[in-house]
Design an enzyme around this catalytic site. Structure first.
Site, PDB file in Angstrom:
ATOM      1  N   ASP A 126     -11.969  -9.925   4.765  1.00  0.00           N
ATOM      2  CA  ASP A 126     -13.256  -9.964   4.051  1.00  0.00           C
ATOM      3  C   ASP A 126     -13.744 -11.406   3.980  1.00  0.00           C
ATOM      4  O   ASP A 126     -14.940 -11.696   4.113  1.00  0.00           O
ATOM      5  CB  ASP A 126     -13.141  -9.373   2.632  1.00  0.00           C
ATOM      6  CG  ASP A 126     -13.503  -7.879   2.584  1.00  0.00           C
ATOM      7  OD1 ASP A 126     -13.274  -7.180   3.591  1.00  0.00           O
ATOM      8  OD2 ASP A 126     -14.006  -7.413   1.535  1.00  0.00           O
ATOM      9  N   ASP A 161      -5.996  -7.567   4.519  1.00  0.00           N
ATOM     10  CA  ASP A 161      -7.194  -6.964   3.927  1.00  0.00           C
ATOM     11  C   ASP A 161      -8.059  -8.052   3.294  1.00  0.00           C
ATOM     12  O   ASP A 161      -9.269  -8.142   3.536  1.00  0.00           O
ATOM     13  CB  ASP A 161      -6.776  -5.931   2.866  1.00  0.00           C
ATOM     14  CG  ASP A 161      -7.970  -5.294   2.182  1.00  0.00           C
ATOM     15  OD1 ASP A 161      -8.921  -4.916   2.892  1.00  0.00           O
ATOM     16  OD2 ASP A 161      -7.961  -5.182   0.942  1.00  0.00           O
ATOM     17  N   TYR A 202       0.806  -1.212   0.000  1.00  0.00           N
ATOM     18  CA  TYR A 202       0.000   0.000   0.000  1.00  0.00           C
ATOM     19  C   TYR A 202       0.842   1.266   0.000  1.00  0.00           C
ATOM     20  O   TYR A 202       0.362   2.325  -0.380  1.00  0.00           O
ATOM     21  CB  TYR A 202      -0.905   0.031   1.242  1.00  0.00           C
ATOM     22  CG  TYR A 202      -2.145  -0.820   1.170  1.00  0.00           C
ATOM     23  CD1 TYR A 202      -2.085  -2.166   0.869  1.00  0.00           C
ATOM     24  CD2 TYR A 202      -3.396  -0.258   1.435  1.00  0.00           C
ATOM     25  CE1 TYR A 202      -3.223  -2.942   0.826  1.00  0.00           C
ATOM     26  CE2 TYR A 202      -4.543  -1.020   1.398  1.00  0.00           C
ATOM     27  CZ  TYR A 202      -4.454  -2.366   1.088  1.00  0.00           C
ATOM     28  OH  TYR A 202      -5.590  -3.129   1.056  1.00  0.00           O
ATOM     29  N   ASP A 229      -2.215 -18.509   0.688  1.00  0.00           N
ATOM     30  CA  ASP A 229      -3.228 -19.257  -0.074  1.00  0.00           C
ATOM     31  C   ASP A 229      -3.805 -20.392   0.779  1.00  0.00           C
ATOM     32  O   ASP A 229      -5.020 -20.583   0.865  1.00  0.00           O
ATOM     33  CB  ASP A 229      -2.667 -19.764  -1.422  1.00  0.00           C
ATOM     34  CG  ASP A 229      -1.272 -20.375  -1.329  1.00  0.00           C
ATOM     35  OD1 ASP A 229      -0.684 -20.368  -0.226  1.00  0.00           O
ATOM     36  OD2 ASP A 229      -0.773 -20.873  -2.356  1.00  0.00           O
ATOM     37  N   LYS A 242       3.921 -15.329   2.390  1.00  0.00           N
ATOM     38  CA  LYS A 242       4.125 -16.035   1.115  1.00  0.00           C
ATOM     39  C   LYS A 242       5.634 -16.242   0.986  1.00  0.00           C
ATOM     40  O   LYS A 242       6.274 -15.806   0.017  1.00  0.00           O
ATOM     41  CB  LYS A 242       3.532 -15.173  -0.026  1.00  0.00           C
ATOM     42  CG  LYS A 242       3.470 -15.847  -1.369  1.00  0.00           C
ATOM     43  CD  LYS A 242       2.371 -16.883  -1.498  1.00  0.00           C
ATOM     44  CE  LYS A 242       2.456 -17.589  -2.829  1.00  0.00           C
ATOM     45  NZ  LYS A 242       1.529 -18.748  -2.927  1.00  0.00           N
TER      46      LYS A 242
END
Ligand code: NAD
Ligand code: IPM
Ligand code: MN
Length: 376
Positions: free
Chosen positions: A254, A250, A146, A226, A194
């Protein structure tokens, strides 16, 4: 009336459903605070698309300065189709949100995900998988993709890039906060990265391992992002604290919102080392339902409860609001987003304001009860 125990909260209602849900969150705080003889001075300031329309920028300097000086900042949501086109990236509402988080130094975003009564039917997961889910995602909030160098180079072919950058200090402080939280909960920490691909993730994982030596009582494991997405759906109840970088957090939250039943339910608290905390539901401005009075205010209300506990020093008010939310859901009240599952007996679908009124009423009662019990 200025009480002995008064606080100042900057309210950034923002866009879309932001004003609708923050209004109900303020009601809940007023109800719980008044019962304990406490007062809040609310300062409503322009932010996001609303501020762009008024001043040309998403985060006016006066809004940032007042936010930094407040006891806490309560935020609705920003953005919407009106500002999606024709604005340079740094003048979008979302850029204001990033600048606010940076400007307040709130590097740790706490997003609790908990199964409540309403989750049994609102969540697509089977009740036996959902049962007992109570986890806390700690999302790094002021670094990573970001905030790294980005740009676009003229072609042909045109090239664009975003860069994920983390300093050791940025990783360490958020990881340490996650360990402290885990130590006070069920003493399990899952770090998500990751590391099979990304250098920042290898750095992240090494830092988690190093800090873990200071917390021998906390059991640590690592998951690739993942696989973490899969495991969060497959066995949500086994997680305690999850710590991860900005973009991964983020996305995973969700997903976590659907596990709990609705994105409208999930609160968050963003904290730094000092200065006011920032409290916002994890959802956006929901332009598709804005202005219809149907948005779920519980994420905003529960964010305000976290604010009472973590920034205002009013744990009883926080507990009263949280108990009120549970009671109202147990009584069968649901906003439409929570009533999408199979029909249930005794369910009453209500709008944003009615849900807010019910919670405020119960919060006042719970707070008064708490005060009476607290008397010598
Ligand atoms: P969104 O979270 O606004 O909406 C996604 C879906 O969830 C929509 O169907 C919406 O109706 C529903 N929803 C969200 N909150 C709800 C609530 N409280 N009650 C009931 N239903 C709810 O995400 P989006 O549509 O991807 O984004 C819309 C805008 O919001 C974009 O401009 C985006 O950048 C912005 N956004 C802002 C924030 C923030 O300010 N913190 C967070 C996410 C998205
Ligand atoms: C959130 C939002 C924001 C984020 C956007 C609007 C910048 O999705 O708070 O989860 O990605 O942090
Ligand atoms: Mn998000």
């Amino acid at each position: 009336m200025k009480g002995v125990d008064g606080r100042t909260v900057v309210v950034l209602e923002g866009d879309g459903i932001g004003p609708e849900v923050t209004r109900e969150a303020r009601k809940a705080v007023e109800a719980a605070a008044q019962a304990g003889g406490r007062t809040v001075a609310w300062r409503l300031l322009p932010f996001g698309g609303q501020a762009i329309d008024q001043t040309g920028v998403p985060l006016p300097e006066t809004t940032l300065i007042a936010s930094q000086a407040a006891d806490a900042v309560l935020l609705g949501a920003v953005g919407g189709p009106k500002w999606d086109r024709g604005l340079p990236p740094e003048r979008r509402p979302e850029a204001g949100l990033l600048a606010l988080r940076r400007g307040l130094g709130v590097y740790a975003n706490l997003r609790p995900i908990r199964a409540v009564t309403a989750s049994r039917t609102a969540s697509p997961l089977r009740p036996e998988i959902l049962e007992g889910t109570d986890l806390m995602v700690v999302r790094e909030l002021t670094g990573g993709l970001y905030f790294g160098p980005r740009g676009r180079q003229p072609g042909p072919p045109v090239r664009s890039y975003d860069t994920m950058v983390y300093t050791e200090e940025e990783i360490e402080r958020v990881v340490r906060l996650a360990f402290r939280l885990a130590a006070g909960r069920r003493r399990r920490l899952t770090s998500v990265d990751k590391a099979n691909i990304l250098e920042t993730s290898r750095h992240w994982r090494e830092t988690v391992e190093r800090v873990s030596r200071e917390y021998p009582d906390v059991a640590v494991d690592h998951l690739y992002v993942d696989a973490a997405a899969m495991e969060l759906v497959r066995r949500p109840a086994t997680f305690d604290v999850v710590v991860t970088e900005n973009l991964m957090g983020d996305i995973l939250t969700d997903l976590g919102a659907v596990v709990a039943g609705s994105i409208g339910l999930l609160p968050s608290a963003s904290l730094g080392d000092n200065g006011p905390g920032l409290y916002e539901p994890i959802h956006g401005s929901a332009p598709d339902i804005a202005g219809r009075g149907v948005a779920n205010p519980l994420g905003a209300i529960l964010s305000a409860a976290l604010m009472c506990r973590l920034s205002l020093g009013w744990p009883e008010a926080a507990a009263a609001i949280e108990a009120a939310v549970d009671r109202v859901l147990n009584q069968g009240y649901r906003t439409p987003d929570l009533a999408r599952g199979p029909a249930e007996p005794g369910i009453r679908v209500v709008g944003t304001q009615e849900m807010g009124n019910l919670v405020a009423q119960e919060a006042a009662a719970a707070a008064v009860g708490g005060e009476i019990l607290a008397q010598p």
